[in-house]
Write a protein that holds these residues in place. Sequence first.
Motif, PDB file in Angstrom:
ATOM      1  N   PHE A  49      47.958  84.085 131.560  1.00 30.39           N
ATOM      2  CA  PHE A  49      48.807  83.373 132.517  1.00 30.39           C
ATOM      3  C   PHE A  49      49.629  82.256 131.886  1.00 30.39           C
ATOM      4  CE2 PHE A  49      45.329  85.002 135.252  1.00 30.39           C
ATOM      5  CZ  PHE A  49      46.102  85.985 135.842  1.00 30.39           C
ATOM      6  N   ALA A  50      49.707  82.259 130.567  1.00 29.68           N
ATOM      7  CA  ALA A  50      50.604  81.296 129.935  1.00 29.68           C
ATOM      8  C   ALA A  50      52.015  81.613 130.411  1.00 29.68           C
ATOM      9  CB  ALA A  50      50.513  81.420 128.434  1.00 29.68           C
ATOM     10  N   GLY A  76      52.926  65.694 129.680  1.00 28.08           N
ATOM     11  CA  GLY A  76      52.626  66.225 130.998  1.00 28.08           C
ATOM     12  C   GLY A  76      53.615  65.775 132.041  1.00 28.08           C
ATOM     13  N   PRO A  77      53.393  66.177 133.272  1.00 29.32           N
ATOM     14  CA  PRO A  77      52.260  66.966 133.766  1.00 29.32           C
ATOM     15  C   PRO A  77      52.413  68.468 133.519  1.00 29.32           C
ATOM     16  CG  PRO A  77      53.729  66.453 135.567  1.00 29.32           C
ATOM     17  CD  PRO A  77      54.297  65.800 134.355  1.00 29.32           C
ATOM     18  N   CYS A  78      53.539  68.867 132.909  1.00 32.89           N
ATOM     19  CA  CYS A  78      53.742  70.287 132.768  1.00 32.89           C
ATOM     20  C   CYS A  78      53.077  70.783 131.486  1.00 32.89           C
ATOM     21  CB  CYS A  78      55.226  70.541 132.745  1.00 32.89           C
ATOM     22  SG  CYS A  78      55.489  72.228 132.783  1.00 32.89           S
ATOM     23  N   ARG A  79      52.913  72.089 131.375  1.00 31.94           N
ATOM     24  CA  ARG A  79      52.177  72.668 130.259  1.00 31.94           C
ATOM     25  C   ARG A  79      52.839  72.451 128.917  1.00 31.94           C
ATOM     26  NH1 ARG A  79      50.960  78.594 132.399  1.00 31.94           N
ATOM     27  NH2 ARG A  79      52.361  77.977 134.064  1.00 31.94           N
ATOM     28  N   VAL A 120      58.132  66.252 139.611  1.00 32.10           N
ATOM     29  CA  VAL A 120      56.991  67.168 139.669  1.00 32.10           C
ATOM     30  C   VAL A 120      56.736  67.807 138.308  1.00 32.10           C
ATOM     31  CG1 VAL A 120      57.192  67.702 142.115  1.00 32.10           C
ATOM     32  CG2 VAL A 120      58.461  69.075 140.465  1.00 32.10           C
ATOM     33  N   PHE A 129      57.338  83.495 135.419  1.00 35.22           N
ATOM     34  CA  PHE A 129      56.149  83.696 136.235  1.00 35.22           C
ATOM     35  C   PHE A 129      55.136  82.581 135.941  1.00 35.22           C
ATOM     36  CE2 PHE A 129      52.013  86.124 136.626  1.00 35.22           C
ATOM     37  CZ  PHE A 129      52.015  86.125 138.004  1.00 35.22           C
ATOM     38  N   THR A 130      54.522  82.030 136.962  1.00 35.47           N
ATOM     39  CA  THR A 130      53.516  80.946 136.923  1.00 35.47           C
ATOM     40  C   THR A 130      54.069  79.554 136.600  1.00 35.47           C
ATOM     41  OG1 THR A 130      52.753  80.882 134.596  1.00 35.47           O
ATOM     42  CG2 THR A 130      51.769  82.578 135.999  1.00 35.47           C
ATOM     43  N   MET A 153      54.900  76.064 137.137  1.00 34.96           N
ATOM     44  CA  MET A 153      54.452  75.217 138.248  1.00 34.96           C
ATOM     45  C   MET A 153      55.545  74.367 138.888  1.00 34.96           C
ATOM     46  SD  MET A 153      50.933  74.043 136.456  1.00 34.96           S
ATOM     47  CE  MET A 153      51.691  73.606 134.916  1.00 34.96           C
ATOM     48  N   ILE A 210      57.804  76.444 140.964  1.00 33.52           N
ATOM     49  CA  ILE A 210      57.223  76.991 142.195  1.00 33.52           C
ATOM     50  C   ILE A 210      57.337  75.941 143.305  1.00 33.52           C
ATOM     51  CG2 ILE A 210      55.066  77.742 143.294  1.00 33.52           C
ATOM     52  CD1 ILE A 210      54.371  79.187 140.698  1.00 33.52           C
ATOM     53  N   VAL A 211      57.159  74.687 142.931  1.00 28.53           N
ATOM     54  CA  VAL A 211      57.376  73.620 143.914  1.00 28.53           C
ATOM     55  C   VAL A 211      58.829  73.660 144.385  1.00 28.53           C
ATOM     56  CG1 VAL A 211      57.400  71.133 144.311  1.00 28.53           C
ATOM     57  CG2 VAL A 211      55.572  72.146 142.945  1.00 28.53           C
ATOM     58  N   GLN A 216      60.937  76.090 144.274  1.00 24.81           N
ATOM     59  CA  GLN A 216      61.195  77.320 145.021  1.00 24.81           C
ATOM     60  C   GLN A 216      60.787  77.166 146.491  1.00 24.81           C
ATOM     61  OE1 GLN A 216      58.648  80.491 143.774  1.00 24.81           O
ATOM     62  NE2 GLN A 216      59.607  82.029 145.103  1.00 24.81           N
ATOM     63  N   SER A 217      59.695  76.445 146.736  1.00 23.86           N
ATOM     64  CA  SER A 217      59.238  76.260 148.113  1.00 23.86           C
ATOM     65  C   SER A 217      60.201  75.398 148.900  1.00 23.86           C
ATOM     66  CB  SER A 217      57.876  75.563 148.148  1.00 23.86           C
ATOM     67  OG  SER A 217      57.055  75.998 147.116  1.00 23.86           O
ATOM     68  N   TYR A 272      47.677  63.223 134.772  1.00 22.98           N
ATOM     69  CA  TYR A 272      48.146  63.758 136.049  1.00 22.98           C
ATOM     70  C   TYR A 272      47.112  64.748 136.570  1.00 22.98           C
ATOM     71  CZ  TYR A 272      52.682  61.960 134.577  1.00 22.98           C
ATOM     72  OH  TYR A 272      53.709  61.165 134.170  1.00 22.98           O
ATOM     73  N   LEU A 313      51.844  67.114 142.765  1.00 22.67           N
ATOM     74  CA  LEU A 313      52.954  66.170 142.874  1.00 22.67           C
ATOM     75  C   LEU A 313      53.907  66.594 143.984  1.00 22.67           C
ATOM     76  CD1 LEU A 313      53.635  65.709 139.078  1.00 22.67           C
ATOM     77  CD2 LEU A 313      53.067  63.899 140.656  1.00 22.67           C
ATOM     78  N   PHE A 354      46.233  65.908 129.422  1.00 21.31           N
ATOM     79  CA  PHE A 354      46.806  65.007 130.424  1.00 21.31           C
ATOM     80  C   PHE A 354      46.584  65.477 131.852  1.00 21.31           C
ATOM     81  CE2 PHE A 354      50.127  67.290 128.002  1.00 21.31           C
ATOM     82  CZ  PHE A 354      50.344  68.313 128.915  1.00 21.31           C
TER      83      PHE A 354
END
Lengths: 364, 329
Positions: A47-48, A77-80, A277, A305-306, A308, A311-312, A314-315, B86, B92, B243
């Motif tokens: 799922f990377a 962060g907060p992203c990968r 985000v 795909f995946t 994060m 996806i926020v 997109q919503s 986080y 968030l 993190f």
Amino acid sequence: MKVTFPHMGHMWICLQAMLEYLGVEVVVPPPSSKRTLSLGSKHSPEFACMPLKLNLGNFMEAAERGADTIVMAGGCGPCRFGYYAQVEHEILKDLGYNYHLVVMEPPEKHIGELLAKIRYITGKSSWLEVIRGIRFGYRKALAVDELERLAMVRRPREIKMGSTDGALQQALAEVVRATDFRELEKASAGGIEIMREVRTEERPVLRVALVGEIYTLLEPFANQDIERRLGSMGIEVDRSIYLSEWVNDHLFMGFIRGLRSSKEYCRSASPYLNHFVGGHGQETVGSAVFYARSGYNGIIQLLPFTCMPEIVAQSILPGVSNDLDIPIMTLIVDEQSGEAGMTTRLEAFNDLLYRKSSAKEVLA
Amino acid sequence: MTIKIGIPRALLFYQYFPMWKTFFEKLGLQVVVSGHTTKGILEKGARLCVDEACLPVKVAFGHVAELKEADSIFLPRLVSVSPGEYICPKFLGFPDMVKQCAQDLPPLIMTNFNQYRREGDLYAAFSETGRVLGSNPAKVYFAYREALRAHKRHTSLLQRGYMPEDAVKLAGEPPEKGSLEQEDVRSRPVVAVIGHPYNIYDGFISMNLIKRLEKAGFRVVTQDHLSEETLRHHAGRLPKKLFWTLGRNMTGGALHYLSDPGIKGLVHVASFACGPDSMTGELIERFVRRMGGKPFLNLTLDEHTGEAGVVTRLEAFTDMINLRLASGS
Ligand code: SF4
Ligand code: SF4
């Protein structure tokens, strides 16, 4: 020491220029391909997100060409993305690769950490030279962005199919060849001239903006060449992020001031998304608002795909689409995405925009 | 009539419910909680949010929708619960996602909880929440102090081996109460379950993983039973500081339990397509392989995961442990 780095669209032009300017030996990985992706996916977590898989494939292919040191960006962060380098390095270690890893990221404790890393890569160059090297790389990024912008405007209007892309390759090659500031200036001017020579005609075109995750936006292999496909359908494209902006933010830690900054976008994201985000999630929402207000006909959001932050976003985009009356389509890419699926969806979107814009004309 | 504040039984509920509940009750409000997750709640949530969201976020949407009767819903934006860290990009954006996607909800209380810079910024979050509710600042401060106390007690109960929902039930009891279970449980072989709290403690999401292991004769521990120092110490073995607070706890917990000879096996629970899990899970698995030895089960859960498959794999896992115990290793 032979230094390599991951691909992301034309970023290699800028990095190669910067490093070679400083006398560092560089191995540019072969362009990302199906082989790269399958090498990378085989050894990555399932799922990377796709950029990680392609990075890994790039490193494996660069090792075949003798690279022994990786330079890449990091983050906190907060992203990968901020943990990419470390996970990739662990995977490479277990596979028996002997890479030295240098991550350019905001230092945890002290600016000295970052300086020591730059020192390690650039060896005996003086700081003044290092700064000039960075500037040189950055100038190349600007030149590349300019050529890409010209291509996006000319593609939908070209008289002979494919002539824009031929010219773009030629113009980019000029920029790549330049080895000092003077040559680069000439090469940029020459490149622009080459692009201007593409024969076009005035015709009404639809305008579509690409927004979303940076890697998918900038890497044609990841987005299945979406800019070219849209262009050949007679659509003028713009994209929310350009190479020079990313390079400045992530590799040079905002070293070069006074650029169009993502803050602008973040402000437009209100009231839909009032907080960052991670990644470019808030910029995606903000740029969608911006393009809707600038009279674009449609917006396409691109993400792996995946992913994060996207996806926020997109919503939240359906709200933007409704309020500002602009069609927004989300395209998610992964290693299984087929070309056929992409073509069908782009054609359907094109039809929708076309019908919508002719309806408007009739009413007007 | 007292005002009813709704709190969804989802996401960070398992860590923070006693703190939140105490705060609101001390302000004279009534707290209502959504029920335990059911298929219906998941389905409702899945209809409201995008397909790409992970299972716990879909479930959380469902829980929010259960709270329509409340006067407002407490849906804080949990930016950071620990300095320099986080939780997840989706945390968030969660309140905004709910606001965009779910209609006809009571007003949402979306205050930012952000301790990225300083631990002590927690007070700012509560005082803002109190302001939104129109409460008197002195009363808010008092409620905040009580909330902190409740949280401390909750954490200490967890560290004494309770599962969060049992700890919640004990919350009102005097401190000396709640010495852990009976002797026979203490002497059982121990298995560690590592995963996001909202996955492992939610019986529906985890398909009763913990209960099943207990029924099979094991005692279960999780990363939440360890002290902050232990977690940090073991997470410190990573090549770079993590993190994500939950990911850091999970990795630190896994590394601790891997090197503890008293732990007979390890289950790692991940959400399908979860970003942080894809990275920390990878690191954990690599450590398991490098450190060798312990039986390890990796469960990836989403709404399409079949219960039968999970049960079979769990049985194979416990059989393996029992076999080893029988052979005395
Ligand atoms: S922005 Fe998306 S694709 Fe990029 S690292 Fe983060 S999750 Fe992965
Ligand atoms: S940490 Fe994973 S499971 Fe939790 S919200 Fe983020 S993506 Fe979903």
